[in-house]
Write an enzyme that holds these catalytic residues in place. Structure first.
Site, PDB file in Angstrom:
ATOM      1  N   LYS A  25       0.832  -1.203   0.000  1.00  0.00           N
ATOM      2  CA  LYS A  25       0.000   0.000   0.000  1.00  0.00           C
ATOM      3  C   LYS A  25       0.866   1.253   0.000  1.00  0.00           C
ATOM      4  O   LYS A  25       0.625   2.191  -0.778  1.00  0.00           O
ATOM      5  CB  LYS A  25      -0.926  -0.009   1.204  1.00  0.00           C
ATOM      6  CG  LYS A  25      -1.976   1.079   1.198  1.00  0.00           C
ATOM      7  CD  LYS A  25      -2.988   0.878   2.328  1.00  0.00           C
ATOM      8  CE  LYS A  25      -3.762  -0.406   2.123  1.00  0.00           C
ATOM      9  NZ  LYS A  25      -4.747  -0.642   3.205  1.00  0.00           N
ATOM     10  N   ARG A  95      -3.633   2.821   8.364  1.00  0.00           N
ATOM     11  CA  ARG A  95      -3.883   1.576   7.626  1.00  0.00           C
ATOM     12  C   ARG A  95      -2.630   0.711   7.580  1.00  0.00           C
ATOM     13  O   ARG A  95      -1.507   1.214   7.474  1.00  0.00           O
ATOM     14  CB  ARG A  95      -4.318   1.885   6.183  1.00  0.00           C
ATOM     15  CG  ARG A  95      -5.585   2.688   6.058  1.00  0.00           C
ATOM     16  CD  ARG A  95      -5.802   3.096   4.592  1.00  0.00           C
ATOM     17  NE  ARG A  95      -6.982   3.923   4.416  1.00  0.00           N
ATOM     18  CZ  ARG A  95      -8.135   3.479   3.916  1.00  0.00           C
ATOM     19  NH1 ARG A  95      -8.252   2.222   3.560  1.00  0.00           N
ATOM     20  NH2 ARG A  95      -9.162   4.289   3.773  1.00  0.00           N
ATOM     21  N   GLY A 104      -8.110  -7.880   4.165  1.00  0.00           N
ATOM     22  CA  GLY A 104      -9.008  -8.198   5.269  1.00  0.00           C
ATOM     23  C   GLY A 104      -8.347  -8.832   6.474  1.00  0.00           C
ATOM     24  O   GLY A 104      -9.021  -9.114   7.466  1.00  0.00           O
ATOM     25  N   MET A 106      -5.596  -7.602   8.286  1.00  0.00           N
ATOM     26  CA  MET A 106      -5.066  -6.697   9.301  1.00  0.00           C
ATOM     27  C   MET A 106      -5.997  -5.500   9.478  1.00  0.00           C
ATOM     28  O   MET A 106      -7.028  -5.401   8.815  1.00  0.00           O
ATOM     29  CB  MET A 106      -3.648  -6.272   8.921  1.00  0.00           C
ATOM     30  CG  MET A 106      -2.651  -7.432   9.006  1.00  0.00           C
ATOM     31  SD  MET A 106      -0.969  -6.937   8.660  1.00  0.00           S
ATOM     32  CE  MET A 106      -1.051  -6.534   6.929  1.00  0.00           C
ATOM     33  N   ARG A 344      -3.366  -1.412  -6.252  1.00  0.00           N
ATOM     34  CA  ARG A 344      -2.576  -2.631  -6.079  1.00  0.00           C
ATOM     35  C   ARG A 344      -2.955  -3.600  -7.193  1.00  0.00           C
ATOM     36  O   ARG A 344      -3.992  -3.440  -7.847  1.00  0.00           O
ATOM     37  CB  ARG A 344      -2.841  -3.267  -4.717  1.00  0.00           C
ATOM     38  CG  ARG A 344      -4.283  -3.689  -4.489  1.00  0.00           C
ATOM     39  CD  ARG A 344      -4.515  -4.152  -3.067  1.00  0.00           C
ATOM     40  NE  ARG A 344      -5.934  -4.431  -2.823  1.00  0.00           N
ATOM     41  CZ  ARG A 344      -6.448  -4.669  -1.628  1.00  0.00           C
ATOM     42  NH1 ARG A 344      -5.680  -4.669  -0.556  1.00  0.00           N
ATOM     43  NH2 ARG A 344      -7.747  -4.908  -1.484  1.00  0.00           N
ATOM     44  N   HIS A 460      -7.629 -42.714   0.924  1.00  0.00           N
ATOM     45  CA  HIS A 460      -8.391 -43.331  -0.156  1.00  0.00           C
ATOM     46  C   HIS A 460      -9.350 -42.323  -0.793  1.00  0.00           C
ATOM     47  O   HIS A 460      -9.418 -42.173  -2.020  1.00  0.00           O
ATOM     48  CB  HIS A 460      -9.164 -44.538   0.386  1.00  0.00           C
ATOM     49  CG  HIS A 460     -10.077 -45.189  -0.615  1.00  0.00           C
ATOM     50  ND1 HIS A 460     -11.391 -44.808  -0.770  1.00  0.00           N
ATOM     51  CD2 HIS A 460      -9.852 -46.171  -1.512  1.00  0.00           C
ATOM     52  CE1 HIS A 460     -11.942 -45.542  -1.726  1.00  0.00           C
ATOM     53  NE2 HIS A 460     -11.033 -46.383  -2.190  1.00  0.00           N
ATOM     54  N   SER A 770      10.222 -44.797 -11.626  1.00  0.00           N
ATOM     55  CA  SER A 770       9.174 -43.829 -11.346  1.00  0.00           C
ATOM     56  C   SER A 770       9.087 -43.686  -9.835  1.00  0.00           C
ATOM     57  O   SER A 770       8.767 -44.646  -9.132  1.00  0.00           O
ATOM     58  CB  SER A 770       7.838 -44.298 -11.922  1.00  0.00           C
ATOM     59  OG  SER A 770       6.841 -43.325 -11.701  1.00  0.00           O
ATOM     60  N   CYS A 837       5.569 -40.225 -10.082  1.00  0.00           N
ATOM     61  CA  CYS A 837       4.140 -40.506 -10.267  1.00  0.00           C
ATOM     62  C   CYS A 837       3.336 -40.335  -8.987  1.00  0.00           C
ATOM     63  O   CYS A 837       2.151 -40.634  -8.960  1.00  0.00           O
ATOM     64  CB  CYS A 837       3.938 -41.917 -10.829  1.00  0.00           C
ATOM     65  SG  CYS A 837       4.448 -43.225  -9.703  1.00  0.00           S
ATOM     66  N   TYR A 857      10.022 -36.698 -16.677  1.00  0.00           N
ATOM     67  CA  TYR A 857       8.593 -36.396 -16.670  1.00  0.00           C
ATOM     68  C   TYR A 857       8.047 -36.432 -15.251  1.00  0.00           C
ATOM     69  O   TYR A 857       8.677 -36.949 -14.330  1.00  0.00           O
ATOM     70  CB  TYR A 857       7.815 -37.391 -17.542  1.00  0.00           C
ATOM     71  CG  TYR A 857       7.751 -38.803 -16.993  1.00  0.00           C
ATOM     72  CD1 TYR A 857       6.726 -39.196 -16.132  1.00  0.00           C
ATOM     73  CD2 TYR A 857       8.721 -39.746 -17.324  1.00  0.00           C
ATOM     74  CE1 TYR A 857       6.660 -40.479 -15.625  1.00  0.00           C
ATOM     75  CE2 TYR A 857       8.673 -41.035 -16.818  1.00  0.00           C
ATOM     76  CZ  TYR A 857       7.643 -41.396 -15.962  1.00  0.00           C
ATOM     77  OH  TYR A 857       7.585 -42.675 -15.442  1.00  0.00           O
TER      78      TYR A 857
END
Length: 881
Positions: A25, A95, A104, A106, A344, A460, A770, A837, A857
């Site tokens: 700010k 502020r 929201g 502080m 901002r 699960h 893997s 994986c 990968y």
């Protein structure tokens, strides 16, 4: 060292580059002042002062108090007002402003400087008596709440007493004066004294803003957003301008583009004769800024204050052009004069973030590389799912772990049978269980989302829900589930079977009733364009974890270039397959087992065919049976009785057999390659199904099949060597029978720490590694994914762990095992392909690490494929920078 930076009147001692020192700010106010925008003058107390405050137990740095006094004097000269003056008082806002925006979280105090004398002076000077006393009552209440931490309920009760018997909601001057006195009485009842000295008010307010940086809600927000705890907050002290002075005054918030859709339209809301808190607090219904914001022309600021609107429109265009990004702007109009209080980078929905990034590249504002770095990778998963409408009213009744993102709404069902019955009647369902098991798979399949009271993010329920692309909240300890009475309790509610609830798998929230959602943006042109750009820069390839043809097809449509993990056990969750699997597991002799395996063979063969067809021309890594056998067996007495009847056994005989199969710690018991070695016919049947499916498609169609067989839970080379021989013998036999040419690979999942340490010898028998990081993490830490919820919140709150290692990859510990195993494996086998994986294959933090150590990968749940594609591009761009 200076702890004070001034801004205003076209000048500033800081700039946008000083965000770490001035906070977001303060840096914005300084930059706007330098640009000559109409910013009320003020000064910023730096983040370093806040850091000093906490380091030294609430003490200010030397000279800070004197420097603030000098700054106030400079204020007075600039504004021609006096702080505490009885003729023309100077009022200020106080502020917060952290380096990373925490909306929201502080505290803010407005109208500071008012007391019994200055309120009269304000009334006389402005000619608006009611305005002056309205500002005073706001200030006293806000000061009591923020500085003295007095519950707002106590102020609300005092206000209710004043309003009793009055005909209108709007208090007159006498009513406001009575309310100020009532508020002061609330403070006195707490044995506190409201300070009348503005300098004392300012000192206490600055302390309160410092302290608000360390409130539980602020710490929780930083934890959730990955924001450091040691930055501190700046404090911005700024001349008050009043949107509630008269009918030519107003306040509002606007965005340079639509934060929901990303469309290039000037979007916002405003309130006439109001202060900024009225817009953001939700206590008033704001009006649309313009007709583009969806409003009636007569209600719009564009119509009611055209000159101020035209100036605001010009300024928002300047600010977006200057910052090169969509801006969130707060403004106030005082007696027709426009002031900008803040700008901002604007918060936006994930879909809007992509739309804005693509548009700004096409407009020539930013490069593709900048666009890719601007969007948070994890947000792409939300683009693929419905999300909670941020503007919708909602009542959160419980909180759990965010296991699978997206929003889902439906009627509560406590069993698969109830879920199926509701769906057959056309009702959407949320399946609510203490925990889920394979018994629940049909209910999970038909449900919109899953909610469990127990379990972690790799339980699960979590794993299956992610694979299905369904929102899921697990480990919701706020829930007390009563199956017998068909309801669950939370701390504030009782929810019965058939009642509607909404779950948000993105943050773990459970809401009462129906909450509106926004649709996914999967097929939008901008999303597809954005992900193509990501693929241009990514080095790490992205596969998907998919266990059936529909998941495989979905993964391919989302950009996966193969299947990195097909879990064959998930093919047994449907009724016929589960029955055959149980017959095989409960068989007492070889003949019975072979008979059951003959039932399993065609089921798996057909499943593999469908998957190969979906992934035509792409590799498919199939993991042979891995999980503990107990996952396929019933636990509840009623399920055991039903299975005994189905198999033609006495309950007692079945219970005896189940007792024989019982293991103390099944996750470390007779599973994975251990099962394949002691019962080779099981793996042989699975391999037969794989290669019969592959050979039939190769022979009878133009489908290109690239199977990769993965042996799970290997801990040493002999295990892999023997299992590999079983695979190769069967594969070559089937290929010879069909007389086709088929390229295939045999590798292993590295999920046991010893396998990573002995990767050199194991790699001699593997075509690929893997890393199964789920079990590798559990075994490295000695944590159970099902029980970690009992102590994880404490560990995270106390800083013993920085993150949940089952959700965010542990680079320092498990990462060393992956890097060591990769290096040793490739040293022994130069052609070794290496991937990941586990669930961490979709974790951007993990993906950056996997890129840096040269893996080939990653593989993740289908809906996380776009996340991984963007994270892979960001890793490559960061690494090459």
């Amino acid at each position: 060292m200076s702890f004070i930076y001034h801004f205003g009147a076209g000048k500033a001692e800081g700039s946008a580059a000083d965000k770490a020192l001035l906070g977001g700010k303060g840096a914005g106010l300084a930059e706007m002042s330098r640009l000559g925008l109409p910013v009320p003058p003020g000064f910023t107390v730096t983040t370093e002062a806040c850091q000093h405050y906490f380091k030294f137990g609430g003490e200010w740095p030397d000279n800070l108090e004197a420097d603030i006094g000098h700054a106030v004097t400079q204020f007075e000269t600039l504004t021609k007002k006096g702080f505490g003056s009885r003729q023309n008082p100077l009022l200020v806002s106080v502020r917060s402003g952290a380096p990373v925006s925490m909306p929201g979280m502080m505290d803010t105090i407005l109208n500071l400087g008012l007391n019994d004398e200055t309120v009269e002076a304000i009334a006389t000077h402005t000619g608006h008596v009611r305005f002056a006393w309205d500002a005073y009552r706001r200030f006293v209440r806000m000061f009591g709440d923020v500085v003295f931490n007095i519950s707002h309920n106590k102020f609300a009760r005092a206000e209710d007493l004043i309003r009793q018997g009055r005909e209108t909601d709007e208090l007159d001057v006498d009513g406001l004066k009575a309310l100020v006195s009532a508020y002061k009485k609330v403070i006195e009842d707490e044995r506190l004294t409201f300070p009348s000295d503005p300098h004392e008010q300012l000192r206490l307010a600055i302390n309160a803003v410092f302290q608000s940086f360390n409130t539980p809600r602020a710490r929780y927000h930083r934890k959730a957003q990955g924001i450091p705890d040691d930055t501190g907050t700046a404090v911005n002290i700024q001349t008050m301008v009043f949107g509630n002075m008269d009918e030519q005054s107003a306040t509002g918030v606007c965005f340079t583009r639509d934060p929901k859709s990303g469309q290039k339209i000037f979007f916002g809301e405003w309130l006439p004769n109001a202060q900024g808190e009225d817009v953001v607090a939700g206590t008033h219904t704001p009006l649309p800024l313009n007709t583009l914001s969806g409003g009636n022309a007569e209600d719009c600021l564009e119509h009611q204050m055209p000159e101020a609107y035209a100036q605001l429109n010009d300024l928002q265009l300047r600010l977006e052009e200057h910052y090169g990004d969509m801006q969130d702007i707060e403004f106030t109009i005082e007696r027709g004069e426009l002031f900008i209080l803040q700008t901002r980078t604007g918060k936006r929905t994930p879909a809007a973030a992509i739309q804005i990034a693509v548009d700004m590249v096409n407009e020539g504002v930013i490069t593709k590389e900048a666009a890719l770095m601007r969007v948070e990778a994890t947000s792409l998963e939300l683009v693929m799912r419905p999300v909670i409408d941020p503007s919708a009213p909602k009542n959160c009744i419980a909180k759990g772990l965010d296991a699978s993102p997206g929003a889902a709404c439906g009627r509560v069902a406590f069993s698969s049978e109830a879920a199926q019955e509701m769906v057959e009647h056309g009702d959407p369902v949320i399946l609510v269980r203490l925990e889920t098991s394979p018994e629940d798979i049909q209910g999970m399949t038909v449900s919109e989302g899953i909610l469990t009271a127990q379990g972690g993010q790799t339980s699960h329920a979590a794993v299956v829900a992610r694979g299905m692309g369904k929102p899921c909240v697990v480990g919701c300890t706020d829930l007390l589930v009563d199956y017998g009475r068909g309801l669950f309790y939370t701390g504030s509610s009782v929810v019965k079977a058939g009642d509607y609830i909404t779950i948000n798998g993105t943050d773990g929230s459970v809401y009462e009733g129906k909450v509106p959602t926004l649709p996914p943006a999967t097929s939008s042109e901008s999303v597809q364009t954005f992900l193509k750009w990501a693929d241009e820069f990514a080095v790490l390839k992205v596969r998907a974890n998919a266990d059936n043809a529909s998941d495989a097809a979905r993964a391919r449509s989302l950009g996966a270039i193969g299947i990195g993990l097909c879990r064959t056990e998930h093919m047994f969750f449907q009724a016929d397959a589960l029955r055959a699997m149980r017959q095989m597991l409960l068989a007492r002799d070889e003949h019975s087992r072979q008979r059951a395996l003959q039932l399993i063979l065609p089921i798996q063969r057909e499943e593999f065919k469908h998957i190969f067809e979906s992934m035509n021309g792409l590799p498919v890594t199939i993991r042979l049976l891995d999980p503990p056998l107990h996952e396929f067996l019933p636990k509840r007495p009623e399920d055991i009785s039903a299975l005994a009847q189905d198999l033609g056994l006495r309950d007692g005989a079945l219970k005896e057999r189940l007792g024989q199969l019982h293991e103390i710690n099944p996750m470390m018991g007779h599973r994975g390659c251990r099962l394949g070695l002691t019962n080779p016919e099981i793996y042989a049947t699975q391999v037969r199904a794989i290669f019969e499916a592959a050979c039939q498609l190769t022979r009878d169609s133009d489908i290109t099949v690239i199977p990769e067989v993965m042996i799970p839970l290997v801990a040493n080379a002999p295990e892999l060597e023997r299992c590999r021989q079983t695979v190769v013998n069967m594969a070559e036999h089937i290929i010879s029978q069909y007389n086709v040419s088929l390229d295939y690979k045999v590798g292993t999942m590295i999920e046991v720490p010893r396998a990573a340490l002995k990767a050199g010898s194991i790699a001699q028998h593997a075509d690929f590694f893997s890393f199964g990081t789920n079990d590798l993490t559990q075994l490295s830490y000695g944590f159970s994914r099902d029980d970690i919820g009992k102590f994880l919140p404490f560990y995270l709150a106390e800083g013993i762990l920085p993150d949940n290692p089952l959700a965010q990859f542990d680079i320092d510990g498990v990462g060393e095992l992956v890097e060591f195993g990769t290096s040793r494996g490739r040293h022994s086998n130069a052609r070794l392909k290496v991937g990941v994986c586990g669930e961490h294959g979709g974790d951007p933090k993990g993906i950056a690490f996997f890129h840096n150590i040269g893996l080939d990968y990653v593989s993740c749940s289908p809906f996380r494929v776009p996340v991984a594609r963007l994270a892979a591009a960001q890793a490559a761009l960061t690494h090459s920078a």
